[in-house]
Write a protein that holds these residues in place. Structure first.
Motif, PDB file in Angstrom:
ATOM      1  N   THR A 112       0.732  -1.115  -0.068  1.00 16.52           N
ATOM      2  CA  THR A 112       0.046  -0.003  -0.028  1.00 16.52           C
ATOM      3  C   THR A 112       0.921   1.223  -0.122  1.00 16.52           C
ATOM      4  OG1 THR A 112      -1.739  -1.270   1.145  1.00 16.52           O
ATOM      5  CG2 THR A 112      -1.900   1.242   1.385  1.00 16.52           C
ATOM      6  N   ILE A 113       0.503   2.084  -0.733  1.00 18.03           N
ATOM      7  CA  ILE A 113       1.318   3.675  -1.075  1.00 18.03           C
ATOM      8  C   ILE A 113       0.323   4.538  -0.950  1.00 18.03           C
ATOM      9  CG2 ILE A 113       2.758   4.765  -2.425  1.00 18.03           C
ATOM     10  CD1 ILE A 113       3.780   2.274  -3.716  1.00 18.03           C
ATOM     11  N   TYR A 116      -3.233   3.646  -1.517  1.00 13.47           N
ATOM     12  CA  TYR A 116      -3.745   2.910  -2.738  1.00 13.47           C
ATOM     13  C   TYR A 116      -2.890   1.445  -2.723  1.00 13.47           C
ATOM     14  CZ  TYR A 116      -5.338   7.545  -4.228  1.00 13.47           C
ATOM     15  OH  TYR A 116      -5.821   8.865  -4.373  1.00 13.47           O
ATOM     16  N   GLU A 117      -3.743   0.430  -2.908  1.00 13.43           N
ATOM     17  CA  GLU A 117      -3.020  -0.887  -3.092  1.00 13.43           C
ATOM     18  C   GLU A 117      -2.410  -0.910  -4.487  1.00 13.43           C
ATOM     19  OE1 GLU A 117      -5.341  -4.949  -4.070  1.00 13.43           O
ATOM     20  OE2 GLU A 117      -5.060  -4.763  -1.758  1.00 13.43           O
ATOM     21  N   CYS A 118      -1.241  -1.438  -4.439  1.00 17.64           N
ATOM     22  CA  CYS A 118      -0.382  -1.462  -5.555  1.00 17.64           C
ATOM     23  C   CYS A 118       0.136  -3.038  -5.754  1.00 17.64           C
ATOM     24  CB  CYS A 118       0.948  -0.675  -5.571  1.00 17.64           C
ATOM     25  SG  CYS A 118       0.475   1.099  -4.981  1.00 17.64           S
ATOM     26  N   TYR A 119       0.302  -3.311  -6.918  1.00 26.66           N
ATOM     27  CA  TYR A 119       0.874  -4.695  -7.267  1.00 26.66           C
ATOM     28  C   TYR A 119       2.183  -4.359  -8.142  1.00 26.66           C
ATOM     29  CZ  TYR A 119      -1.711  -3.653 -11.629  1.00 26.66           C
ATOM     30  OH  TYR A 119      -2.223  -2.885 -12.778  1.00 26.66           O
ATOM     31  N   LYS A 120       3.086  -5.378  -8.265  1.00 25.13           N
ATOM     32  CA  LYS A 120       4.331  -5.527  -8.786  1.00 25.13           C
ATOM     33  C   LYS A 120       4.376  -5.528  -9.968  1.00 25.13           C
ATOM     34  CE  LYS A 120       9.038  -6.608  -7.651  1.00 25.13           C
ATOM     35  NZ  LYS A 120      10.058  -7.469  -6.867  1.00 25.13           N
ATOM     36  N   PHE A 155      -1.216   2.513 -12.722  1.00 23.97           N
ATOM     37  CA  PHE A 155      -0.530   3.994 -12.553  1.00 23.97           C
ATOM     38  C   PHE A 155       0.663   3.545 -11.519  1.00 23.97           C
ATOM     39  CE2 PHE A 155       0.462   7.781 -10.798  1.00 23.97           C
ATOM     40  CZ  PHE A 155       0.638   8.589 -12.006  1.00 23.97           C
ATOM     41  N   PRO A 156       1.886   4.125 -11.905  1.00 27.67           N
ATOM     42  CA  PRO A 156       2.908   3.576 -11.068  1.00 27.67           C
ATOM     43  C   PRO A 156       3.059   4.625  -9.885  1.00 27.67           C
ATOM     44  CG  PRO A 156       3.815   4.703 -13.083  1.00 27.67           C
ATOM     45  CD  PRO A 156       2.387   4.410 -13.135  1.00 27.67           C
ATOM     46  N   LEU A 157       2.969   4.206  -8.576  1.00 28.25           N
ATOM     47  CA  LEU A 157       3.148   5.014  -7.452  1.00 28.25           C
ATOM     48  C   LEU A 157       4.769   4.956  -6.991  1.00 28.25           C
ATOM     49  CD1 LEU A 157      -0.084   4.797  -5.519  1.00 28.25           C
ATOM     50  CD2 LEU A 157       0.896   6.610  -7.177  1.00 28.25           C
ATOM     51  N   GLU A 158       5.288   3.841  -7.408  1.00 27.38           N
ATOM     52  CA  GLU A 158       6.711   3.644  -7.117  1.00 27.38           C
ATOM     53  C   GLU A 158       7.492   2.920  -8.237  1.00 27.38           C
ATOM     54  OE1 GLU A 158       9.132   1.027  -3.919  1.00 27.38           O
ATOM     55  OE2 GLU A 158       7.566   2.167  -2.962  1.00 27.38           O
TER      56      GLU A 158
END
Length: 201
Positions: A112-113, A116-120, A155-158
Motif C-alpha cells: 500500500t502506497i 492505494y493498493e499496488c501490485y508489482k 499507474f506507477p506510484l513507485e
C-alpha cells in the motif's frame, strides 16, 4: 475509490539513489541526488514538471499542450536560466522501450502506497530492469512525461531503475486531485532573476 481519467491534479515523487559500485564518481553522483524530488502538476491544457536535484539544482518545465510550447527554467550554482522550446523537448525520466522489452505482472505481490493498493510490475530487456508498483485505483495518463507507457498496466506510484551503477528509486509522496493557483503554476512569464537564453532556432 476509482478515479477514472483524472483531468487535473498534482503528483509528487521523492527520489532516492543508491550506489551499486563503490567508485568515487558513483558515490559523488549519489551524494548529489540526496533530497531530490519530482513534482508533476497537470490540467487538460497545461502541465508543470519540477525536478529538484539535491539542494541546489532545479529544473522546471511548463508545458502548453494546446500550442505545443514549453518554458524551461534552470536554477543552479552557475545561475538561473530560462529557455523557450517546443513541447517535444520535455525531459524527465527516459525509459527506452524496444522489441526485446518484456513485462511481468505480479498481482500476488502487494503493498500500500498513500492508501492505494499496488501490485508489482517488472519491465526488463537486455540492458535494464525496472520494478514498478502500480495501482488500478488511479487513471492518469503521464505518457507524455515518460513516466507511464502502454506496456505498464495501472499507474506507477513507485518505480526503481538502474543507470550507470546507480539505482534510482521514485516513490509517490503526495497526490492531490485538484489544483489551486493554476494561473501562477502554468504562467509562461519568465520569473525575475532568470536570464533568457536563445533556443537556437
Amino acid at each position: 475509490i476509482n478515479l477514472y481519467s483524472q483531468n487535473e491534479g498534482l503528483l509528487q515523487y521523492s527520489i532516492s539513489a543508491n550506489a551499486l559500485d563503490t567508485s568515487l564518481e558513483t558515490r559523488q553522483k549519489v551524494g548529489l541526488m540526496r533530497n531530490s524530488s519530482l513534482l508533476i502538476c497537470f490540467s487538460e491544457a497545461f502541465a508543470r514538471v519540477e525536478f529538484k536535484m539535491g539542494g541546489n539544482y532545479d529544473i522546471i518545465t511548463i508545458l502548453d499542450k494546446v500550442n505545443e510550447k514549453s518554458l524551461n527554467l534552470m536554477s543552479s550554482p552557475m545561475g538561473k536560466f530560462a529557455k523557450r522550446a517546443s513541447a517535444s523537448e520535455l525531459q524527465t525520466v527516459p525509459i527506452n522501450i524496444d522489441s526485446t522489452s518484456q513485462v511481468e505482472v505480479l498481482k500476488s505481490e502487494l503493498k500500500t502506497i498513500l492508501g492505494y493498493e499496488c501490485y508489482k510490475v517488472v519491465l526488463k530487456n537486455d540492458s535494464y530492469r525496472i520494478d514498478y508498483w502500480c495501482t488500478d485505483e488511479i487513471d492518469i495518463d503521464l505518457s507524455e512525461y515518460k513516466l507511464t507507457n502502454d506496456m505498464i498496466p495501472g499507474f506507477p506510484l513507485e518505480f526503481s531503475a538502474l543507470s550507470e551503477g546507480i539505482q534510482m528509486k521514485y516513490k509517490a509522496s503526495n497526490i492531490k486531485l485538484e489544483l489551486n493557483n493554476k494561473e501562477t503554476l502554468f504562467s509562461f512569464e519568465v520569473p525575475v532573476g532568470y536570464t533568457v537564453v536563445d533556443s537556437g532556432d
